[in-house]
Write an enzyme that holds these catalytic residues in place. Structure first.
Site, short mmCIF file in Angstrom:
data_model
loop_
_atom_site.label_atom_id
_atom_site.label_comp_id
_atom_site.label_asym_id
_atom_site.label_seq_id
_atom_site.Cartn_x
_atom_site.Cartn_y
_atom_site.Cartn_z
N PHE A 128 0.85 -1.19 0.00
CA PHE A 128 0.00 0.00 0.00
C PHE A 128 0.89 1.25 0.00
O PHE A 128 1.87 1.31 0.75
CB PHE A 128 -0.93 -0.01 1.22
CG PHE A 128 -1.98 1.05 1.13
CD1 PHE A 128 -3.12 0.86 0.37
CD2 PHE A 128 -1.82 2.26 1.77
CE1 PHE A 128 -4.08 1.85 0.25
CE2 PHE A 128 -2.77 3.26 1.66
CZ PHE A 128 -3.91 3.05 0.90
N ASP A 200 1.91 -5.25 8.09
CA ASP A 200 0.68 -4.45 8.05
C ASP A 200 -0.47 -5.44 7.87
O ASP A 200 -0.59 -6.10 6.83
CB ASP A 200 0.75 -3.46 6.89
CG ASP A 200 -0.48 -2.54 6.83
OD1 ASP A 200 -1.54 -2.94 7.36
OD2 ASP A 200 -0.38 -1.44 6.26
N TYR A 225 -10.21 0.97 11.19
CA TYR A 225 -11.52 1.31 10.61
C TYR A 225 -12.03 0.30 9.58
O TYR A 225 -13.14 0.43 9.11
CB TYR A 225 -11.50 2.72 9.99
CG TYR A 225 -10.32 3.01 9.07
CD1 TYR A 225 -10.22 2.43 7.82
CD2 TYR A 225 -9.31 3.88 9.47
CE1 TYR A 225 -9.15 2.70 6.99
CE2 TYR A 225 -8.23 4.16 8.65
CZ TYR A 225 -8.15 3.57 7.41
OH TYR A 225 -7.09 3.83 6.59
N LYS A 226 -11.22 -0.69 9.23
CA LYS A 226 -11.69 -1.67 8.24
C LYS A 226 -12.51 -2.74 8.97
O LYS A 226 -13.55 -2.42 9.54
CB LYS A 226 -10.50 -2.26 7.50
CG LYS A 226 -9.70 -1.20 6.72
CD LYS A 226 -8.59 -1.87 5.95
CE LYS A 226 -7.55 -0.90 5.42
NZ LYS A 226 -8.02 0.03 4.42
N ARG A 374 -13.21 -4.96 -5.88
CA ARG A 374 -13.03 -5.65 -4.59
C ARG A 374 -14.35 -5.71 -3.84
O ARG A 374 -15.03 -4.71 -3.67
CB ARG A 374 -12.00 -4.91 -3.72
CG ARG A 374 -10.66 -4.72 -4.38
CD ARG A 374 -9.66 -4.08 -3.44
NE ARG A 374 -10.15 -2.83 -2.85
CZ ARG A 374 -9.51 -2.14 -1.92
NH1 ARG A 374 -8.38 -2.59 -1.43
NH2 ARG A 374 -10.00 -1.01 -1.46
C1 PLP Z 1 -2.64 -1.83 3.85
C2 PLP Z 1 -2.97 -0.42 4.20
N1 PLP Z 1 -2.15 0.28 5.01
C3 PLP Z 1 -2.43 1.56 5.34
C4 PLP Z 1 -3.57 2.19 4.88
C5 PLP Z 1 -3.91 3.62 5.20
O1 PLP Z 1 -3.34 4.07 6.36
P1 PLP Z 1 -3.90 5.39 7.07
O2 PLP Z 1 -5.09 4.98 7.87
O3 PLP Z 1 -2.76 5.90 7.86
O4 PLP Z 1 -4.31 6.33 5.99
C6 PLP Z 1 -4.45 1.49 4.05
C7 PLP Z 1 -5.67 2.17 3.56
O5 PLP Z 1 -6.53 1.64 2.93
C8 PLP Z 1 -4.15 0.16 3.70
O6 PLP Z 1 -4.95 -0.52 2.89
#
Ligand code: PLP
Length: 413
Positions: A128, A200, A225-226, A374
């Protein structure tokens, strides 16, 4: 094994046998709309309204007394303890704070400080963007000391591990394809060469197994938040193995990570363990929206949750093949569940416009360039009937070429 062709009757039978079916009642869902976007903002618990109201009252009535009369300061740890079992961690080893971007900085910087004699950071070129950008910023600021090496596949990552690499900062699940890596296998290969790992887990936590402790990863981060449902812009989490947390100071050494927060000492002294990564004042309002999770996550058996995710996504893939395969849809997510993350991805001609039409017809999904659609599958609230209905709407959009209508030409984010 379900007899084919798959029908709505199969969906009903699977839902009837689902031990987690009643979890759905804990969430506010919009009738007629199927939110297949747990990968952006997970569903809202019904108790959030009360929690938000309570905070507004406290703001008026308590003001600064909230710090002592409420548990605002403890929320990073309490929320961390609540989600710990879902990500295979022990309570006390996770805190909920800041954003994934900031936690990526903290985790990578921490591992670099431990492995300070090495200068290479390994990551996926398809990781990402924010995860990569954080590393690129660190490389730039190092003025030539650090460098970033990219790999694309799990095999390449394992083969690339060597004594120059300080840390491998990898995504557990590819955000586009939904492919899940074997965290334990890659971590073992990393450790064999003295490489530390940061995973991550944004696209796996709350949907599929994440065994942080069992895989012996050094650190992990992820979005709240996911699938974990901390709400729009909700806080992220950070995990560190105990010995790793205590090995060095946090690079982002803030007063909330101090061993004696209200001692107001001039000089930093890190809190033992994971709490040293809480840099500044907790995001009280965001944490209050996440507060109902304190009651929800500890009651959920992670194994049952993941079994439900498998059942839902197996059903989704089989239906996509059966109903939309002849219309040109090609599932790109791995077929084996042990290789899948939270979402199922597939290719379709005009993918961006197809998603616009899907959203218009109440199937909230997402598009990622160049041609990926998706469907995020939250096992908390999605039912097999939802899956059946979403695929039926997709089939109609494709078969009747509804996506070609001019109003679906402009593709939003
Ligand atoms: C794998 C991954 N890492 C990080 C993020 C985003 O991070 P942040 O909440 O700091 O914007 C996302 C956003 O969709 C993501 O899919």
């Amino acid at each position: 094994m379900l007899a084919k062709p798959l029908t709505r009757k199969h969906a009903l039978a699977l839902d009837a046998a689902d031990p987690l079916a009643s979890l759905r009642d804990l969430f506010e869902l919009k009738p007629g709309t199927i939110f297949m976007d747990a990968n952006s903002i997970g569903p809202m618990a019904k108790a959030v309204r009360q929690s938000a109201e309570g905070l507004l009252d406290d703001w008026v009535n308590l003001r600064r007394r909230g710090w002592s009369n409420r548990q605002w300061l403890d929320m990073p740890s309490r929320l961390g303890d609540a989600i710990a079992p879902v990500i295979g961690a022990d309570p006390g080893d996770v805190v909920v704070c800041d954003s994934t971007t900031i936690n990526q900085f903290k985790a990578v910087a921490h591992c670099l400080a431990i492995n300070h004699a090495r200068s290479v950071i390994l990551s996926q070129s398809g990781n990402f963007p924010t995860d990569v950008h954080v590393i690129q910023g660190m490389v730039e600021a190092s003025r030539g000391r650090l460098s970033l090496r990219f790999i694309d596949t799990e095999e390449e990552a394992i083969a690339a591990m060597d004594e120059t690499i300080a840390v491998a900062a990898l995504s557990h699940v590819d955000y586009r394809s939904g492919e899940r890596w074997d965290m334990k296998r890659v971590t073992e290969a990393a450790h064999a060469k003295g490489v530390l790992t940061v995973w991550d887990t944004s696209h796996s936590a709350g949907a599929v197994p994440v065994a942080l402790k069992a895989s012996r990863t050094d650190m992990a981060i992820g979005c709240g938040y996911k699938y974990l449902c901390t709400g729009p812009g909700g806080p992220a989490y950070i995990y560190a193995r105990k010995d790793i947390a205590d090995a060095v100071w946090p690079a982002l050494a803030g007063w909330m990570g101090h061993d004696d927060v209200f001692g107001f000492a001039r000089d930093f002294a890190p809190h033992p363990g994971i709490k040293r990564f809480i840099a500044g004042t907790p995001a009280v309002a965001a944490n209050e929206l996440a507060k109902p999770l304190l009651d929800i996550w500890p009651k959920i058996d992670p194994e049952k949750l993941c079994a439900k995710h498998k059942s839902l996504t197996d059903f989704l893939i089989a239906l996509l093949d059966q109903e939309c395969g002849p219309l040109g849809v090609e599932v790109t997510s791995p077929r084996g569940h042990e290789r899948r993350g939270g979402n199922v991805s597939f290719r379709a001609t005009g993918a961006g416009s197809v998603v616009e039409a899907l959203v218009d017809q109440g199937v909230i999904s997402s598009f990622r360039k160049p041609d990926a659609i998706r469907f995020g599958v939250s096992p908390l609230v999605i039912s097999h009937q939802d899956i059946h209905e979403a695929v039926a709407r997709l089939k109609r959009i494709l078969a009747q070429k509804i996506w070609k209508q001019p109003k679906y030409k402009k593709v939003s984010v």
